[in-house]
Design an enzyme around this catalytic site. Structure first.
Site, short mmCIF file in Angstrom:
data_model
loop_
_atom_site.label_atom_id
_atom_site.label_comp_id
_atom_site.label_asym_id
_atom_site.label_seq_id
_atom_site.Cartn_x
_atom_site.Cartn_y
_atom_site.Cartn_z
N ARG A 85 0.86 -1.18 0.00
CA ARG A 85 0.00 0.00 0.00
C ARG A 85 0.90 1.24 0.00
O ARG A 85 1.91 1.28 0.71
CB ARG A 85 -0.92 0.03 1.23
N GLU B 104 -2.71 8.08 -4.35
CA GLU B 104 -2.91 7.31 -5.55
C GLU B 104 -4.10 7.86 -6.30
O GLU B 104 -5.14 8.06 -5.67
CB GLU B 104 -3.19 5.85 -5.17
N HIS C 1 -0.50 0.52 -9.85
CA HIS C 1 -1.23 -0.43 -8.98
C HIS C 1 -1.81 -1.59 -9.80
O HIS C 1 -3.03 -1.79 -9.83
CB HIS C 1 -2.34 0.30 -8.19
C1 GLV Z 1 -4.88 -4.82 -4.34
O1 GLV Z 1 -4.13 -3.95 -4.01
C2 GLV Z 1 -5.58 -5.67 -3.44
O2 GLV Z 1 -5.58 -5.39 -2.22
O3 GLV Z 1 -6.17 -6.65 -3.90
#
Ligand code: GLV
Length: 330
Positions: free
Chosen positions: A238, A267, A286
């Site tokens: 994260r 983000e 991401h």
């Molecule tokens: C992506 O970041 C997830 O948590 O699946």
């Protein structure tokens, strides 16, 4: 019996969407961007089930806006976008999608590590800028993966996935976790290290913890100061686990050698972020779990959680199972 109403906050892969469409009166937000919070609030007032994404902020006020909302299924393994204690207190089970994305995420983390080590982005830019005139004995020299030390912070499923891959590349692996996994140390050939040792000795430091108040900005100026000047930090967990200002300062001043980020704070990363000006900082949007197969499986799991919750059954993968002891919303 009319079908239960649900709101799905984005176009997820058809494998899961079809399950939801079939069993419910589904309303789908088809925008490319997440629904604005006001829209989310309005839609939640109408439904019994919500299929959310990590880009949707699910707080107590949203849960209180509709006492008939009885299940929230998050299309992600992480759930820091949801106030879990508030959900538990209100009897709302929360679903997530663990397991299916472990290897896909570890694949991407390893890819980022290798790309940063071997300066792949700079190399591509170099060719595209028509700078490649001859073979160069010192051209774009990077770092070896084999024989290097990998430090894994957070030794859950994805951290262990990194260790497996690292073994295949002949790396030495250190790990740190609040739970020591002595049971895995021999079989996986990994060594437990405290944070200081891990930071000091690793050539690559990869983060695989969840985001909570102890991990927020865990990778900060003090952490970077302990690392090797050649070390590369990888974050696929994260964004807020890494302090972006401290990272910029560490990269710019040469305190560390590079970074490879799948997640950022905030983000998306602002287009004027100074991190985007650095050749030794590789950033992707991401995408760690974004393989066609895995996103399909995540969609199926999210749908299965949602439908189980609507039927009043236990969610197959529930983040807050303690909710069943307290009693769930009917
Ligand atoms: C992506 O970041 C997830 O948590 O699946």
């Amino acid at each position: 019996m009319p079908k239960p109403k649900v709101f799905v906050t984005r176009l997820i892969p058809e494998e899961g969407l079809a399950m939801v469409r079939e069993a419910t009166a589904m309303k789908l937000w088809e925008g490319e961007l997440p629904p604005p919070h006001k829209v989310l609030l309005d839609e939640v007032r109408e439904v019994e089930g919500l299929l959310s994404l990590l880009t949707d902020k699910i707080d107590a006020a949203l849960m209180d806006s509709n006492p008939r909302l009885k299940v929230i299924s998050n299309f992600a393994v992480g759930y820091d976008n949801i106030d879990i204690p508030a959900a538990t207190a209100r009897g709302i089970p929360i679903g997530n999608t663990p397991g299916v994305l472990t290897d896909t995420t570890a694949d991407l983390a390893f890819t980022l590590m290798m790309a940063a080590a071997r300066r792949i982005q700079e190399s591509i830019d170099y060719v595209r800028a028509e700078k490649w005139k001859t073979w160069g004995p010192k051209l774009l020299m990077g770092q070896d993966i084999h024989g290097a030390t990998l430090g894994i912070i957070g030794f859950g499923r994805i951290g262990q996935g990194m260790a497996k891959r690292a073994g295949g590349f002949g790396m030495r692996v250190l790990y740190y976790d609040v739970y020591r996994r002595q049971d895995l140390e021999q079989t996986m050939d990994v060594t437990f290290a405290d944070m200081d040792t891990l930071l000091r000795e690793s050539d690559f430091v990869t983060v695989h913890t969840d985001l909570n108040e102890t991990t927020r900005h865990m990778m900060n100026a003090a952490a970077f100061a302990k690392m090797k000047p050649t070390a590369i930090v990888i974050n696929t967990a994260r964004g807020p686990i890494v302090d972006p200002q401290a990272l910029y300062a560490a990269l710019k001043s040469g305190k560390i050698g590079g970074a490879a980020l799948d997640v950022t704070e905030p983000e998306p990363i602002p287009t004027d972020s100074p991190l985007l000006t650095l050749p030794n900082c590789l950033i992707v949007p991401h995408i760690a779990s974004a393989s066609v197969a895995t996103r399909g499986k995540m969609a199926q799991m999210a749908a299965a959680n949602l439908l189980a919750g609507l039927r009043g059954e236990k969610l197959p993968t529930c983040v807050n199972p303690e909710v069943y002891e307290r009693g769930v919303r009917k």
